[in-house]
Design an enzyme around this catalytic site. Structure first.
Site, PDB file in Angstrom:
ATOM      1  N   HIS A 198     -18.138  76.969  99.709  1.00 44.02           N
ATOM      2  CA  HIS A 198     -19.149  77.201 100.742  1.00 44.02           C
ATOM      3  C   HIS A 198     -18.652  78.166 101.807  1.00 44.02           C
ATOM      4  O   HIS A 198     -17.811  77.828 102.638  1.00 44.02           O
ATOM      5  CB  HIS A 198     -19.559  75.873 101.392  1.00 44.02           C
ATOM      6  CG  HIS A 198     -20.618  76.019 102.432  1.00 44.02           C
ATOM      7  ND1 HIS A 198     -20.707  75.202 103.534  1.00 44.02           N
ATOM      8  CD2 HIS A 198     -21.650  76.908 102.539  1.00 44.02           C
ATOM      9  CE1 HIS A 198     -21.733  75.575 104.271  1.00 44.02           C
ATOM     10  NE2 HIS A 198     -22.316  76.609 103.685  1.00 44.02           N
TER      11      HIS A 198
ATOM     12  N   ASN B 154     -21.307  71.324 108.466  1.00 40.79           N
ATOM     13  CA  ASN B 154     -22.676  70.876 108.718  1.00 40.79           C
ATOM     14  C   ASN B 154     -22.754  69.392 109.047  1.00 40.79           C
ATOM     15  O   ASN B 154     -23.719  68.944 109.663  1.00 40.79           O
ATOM     16  CB  ASN B 154     -23.573  71.202 107.523  1.00 40.79           C
ATOM     17  CG  ASN B 154     -23.971  72.663 107.500  1.00 40.79           C
ATOM     18  OD1 ASN B 154     -24.086  73.293 108.546  1.00 40.79           O
ATOM     19  ND2 ASN B 154     -24.157  73.207 106.321  1.00 40.79           N
TER      20      ASN B 154
ATOM     21  N   SER C 189     -24.888  74.713 100.749  1.00 42.70           N
ATOM     22  CA  SER C 189     -24.509  74.219 102.073  1.00 42.70           C
ATOM     23  C   SER C 189     -24.871  72.763 102.270  1.00 42.70           C
ATOM     24  O   SER C 189     -24.366  72.121 103.195  1.00 42.70           O
ATOM     25  CB  SER C 189     -25.201  75.055 103.159  1.00 42.70           C
ATOM     26  OG  SER C 189     -26.611  74.952 103.041  1.00 42.70           O
TER      27      SER C 189
ATOM     28  N   GLU D 291     -15.296  76.333 102.769  1.00 39.77           N
ATOM     29  CA  GLU D 291     -15.086  74.945 102.354  1.00 39.77           C
ATOM     30  C   GLU D 291     -14.938  74.890 100.837  1.00 39.77           C
ATOM     31  O   GLU D 291     -15.804  75.387 100.108  1.00 39.77           O
ATOM     32  CB  GLU D 291     -16.266  74.078 102.798  1.00 39.77           C
ATOM     33  CG  GLU D 291     -16.406  73.988 104.306  1.00 39.77           C
ATOM     34  CD  GLU D 291     -17.662  73.259 104.742  1.00 39.77           C
ATOM     35  OE1 GLU D 291     -17.605  72.572 105.777  1.00 39.77           O
ATOM     36  OE2 GLU D 291     -18.710  73.381 104.063  1.00 39.77           O
TER      37      GLU D 291
END
Length: 497
Positions: A133, A183, A112, A145
């Site tokens: 991800h 993120n 991540s 992702e």
């Protein structure tokens, strides 16, 4: 599948349900057996609820196998890793695995926050390696992702994208940059809310209420951090900040650092930004609106945002509205700035600060479930109470906060839009993939670019420019991508050629 923790189990589940034969490996064999048992029980529950039929459940169970050693993964076409989030451990793992699998096998990491390119430096065939991800819980969070490392073959990402769709997920393409899409884009919500709390503008519960009721977030930032746990969220804040060489936009907060050090992590420890009893947050009661018998006449600044709408709202609330060039000596003076604080506006417009109160009008009143007022240090108590009572007349909740450039909603929304715009400037992903990743991965009511379009790129720019003036802080520096589009009136969702 390498790793039998929550993420490994989730990825194994959707892969088996999609028709793949899945082998689960973990350095702890008992974790593998536990994962297989838990997945089997989960499929049984889905059958009981009518979401899977008996044949599908038996087929999924039949595709799930334990791998006693890494050698048992030798003939796999794809190995997805979900082990501890440490660069040295992942590099060592993939270096060993590469010597076992075939030369055409694809290796993928569920990292991540670590660089896909950095992990791949341990490999002889980095072109067969990529980031993949997923989000927890995997079965419910329908976005993944797909990240190309510096040497990843584009065909590998194309294959992973197609496989994500086969598993019922929505793939988005991201460059190998810190935080990838979700993120990275998520930095604006929590970090700006922490700055607001750190400045004493409002308490945690008030900030949460404002962002839920004005913007439509499902959880306020402090509720969200309590749910995630500061042992997860604070390291991500620090990781993205450091990987971007201390970029001010991503600066973490001492508030979360102290709480992490004190093991005040959130729900998992029974205490975070809220205390928890039987798993339920103990939220302080919201102050009731004061009772004021005689509301003074109201004068609205000629520079107020949404001035015509504010006039209509005051009339609907039964206020006596003054329309002269300046307020009478008895009038409650209302300002509605974008990005400036009430104190600055009162001084610049030569208003009596003792009678001046601000209202946040970035978002149209009809679209919100809460109104937000701000006092300045000189605001009289009777004017504070009169404004609060007036705007609560129709039953809509009202929060009164301390003076702050940009209020709460303006600061958070502008920061979210600005960070997203900078991601487009860097070409980390397409605007479309950014919106998809954020709405599915973070559950925002709108994607960050759609927020900018909804409430106006020029308004967002005004908030940022004015906050930068007040704070003198580069964290509010507008992205060039946002400035260009705001200047010529282009949609933020429009793709660049």
């Amino acid at each position: 599948m390498a790793g039998a923790g929550a993420m490994g189990r989730g990825i194994a589940q959707i892969a088996a349900q999609a028709g793949s034969t899945v082998r689960i490996y973990d350095t702890q064999p008992e974790a593998v057996q536990r994962a297989i048992q838990e997945l089997g029980a989960q499929w049984d529950r889905l059958q009981e609820k009518g979401r899977m039929d008996a044949a599908a459940v038996q087929a999924a169970k039949g595709r799930l196998h334990a791998a006693a050693t890494l050698q048992d993964l030798a003939d796999c076409d794809l190995v997805v890793e979900a082990i501890v989030e440490r660069l040295d451990v992942k590099k060592a793992f993939f270096a060993e695995l590469e010597g076992i699998v075939g030369p055409e096998a694809v290796l993928a990491t569920n990292t991540s926050s670590l660089s896909v390119t950095a992990i791949a430096t341990a490999l002889k065939r980095p072109q067969r390696f990529a980031g993949y991800h997923f989000f927890n819980p995997v079965a419910l969070m329908k976005v993944v992702e797909v990240i190309a490392g510096f040497k990843t073959d584009p065909a590998v990402c194309e294959g992973l994208t197609a496989y994500a769709k086969q598993m019922g997920h929505t793939p988005v393409q991201a460059q190998d940059t810190p935080g990838f899409i979700v993120n990275h884009a998520g930095r604006g919500y929590n970090t700006e809310a922490l700055r607001i709390a750190g400045e004493g503008v409002a308490d945690f519960a008030t900030i949460d209420r404002i962002l839920r009721d004005q913007v439509g977030f499902k959880l306020g930032p402090f509720e969200l951090m309590d749910l995630t746990g500061l042992d997860v969220s604070h390291p991500v804040m620090e990781s993205v900040y450091r990987q971007y060489y201390d970029e001010p936009r991503y600066r973490p907060s001492v508030i979360t650092a102290q709480r992490l050090a004190g093991n005040v992590l959130g729900r998992k420890t029974g205490e975070g930004f809220y205390r928890y009893a039987d798993g339920k947050a103990q939220v302080p009661a919201e102050p009731a609106a004061p009772k004021v018998d005689d509301i003074p006449p109201v004068w609205v600044s000629t520079r107020a945002a949404r001035r015509a709408e504010l006039y209509q709202l005051l009339k609907d609330l039964g206020a006596k509205v003054e329309t002269g060039q300046s307020p009478s000596p008895q009038a409650l003076t209302l300002v509605a700035p974008l990005g400036f604080d009430v104190t600055t506006v009162a001084v610049v417009e030569r208003l009596d600060p003792a009678r001046t109160v601000g209202i946040d009008m970035l978002i149209e009143d009809s679209a919100t479930k809460r109104r937000v007022l701000a006092t300045n240090p000189a605001t009289r108590a009777d004017m504070h109470d009169a404004a609060h009572a007036l705007f609560a007349r129709d039953g809509k909740p009202v929060s009164v906060i301390r003076d702050s450039a940009g209020f709460v909603t303006q600061r958070v929304v502008a920061t979210i839009v600005n960070i997203a715009s900078d991601m487009c400037q860097q070409r980390i992903c397409t605007p479309k993939d950014l919106e998809t990743a954020v709405t599915l991965g973070l559950g925002y009511p709108l994607g960050p670019l759609a927020m900018g379009d909804r409430w106006g790129p020029t308004n967002v720019l005004e908030v940022l420019f004015n906050m930068q003036t007040v704070y003198g802080d580069p964290r509010y520096r507008p992205s060039p991508w946002l400035r260009r589009r705001g200047a010529i009136g282009l949609s933020l969702l429009q793709e660049e050629s």
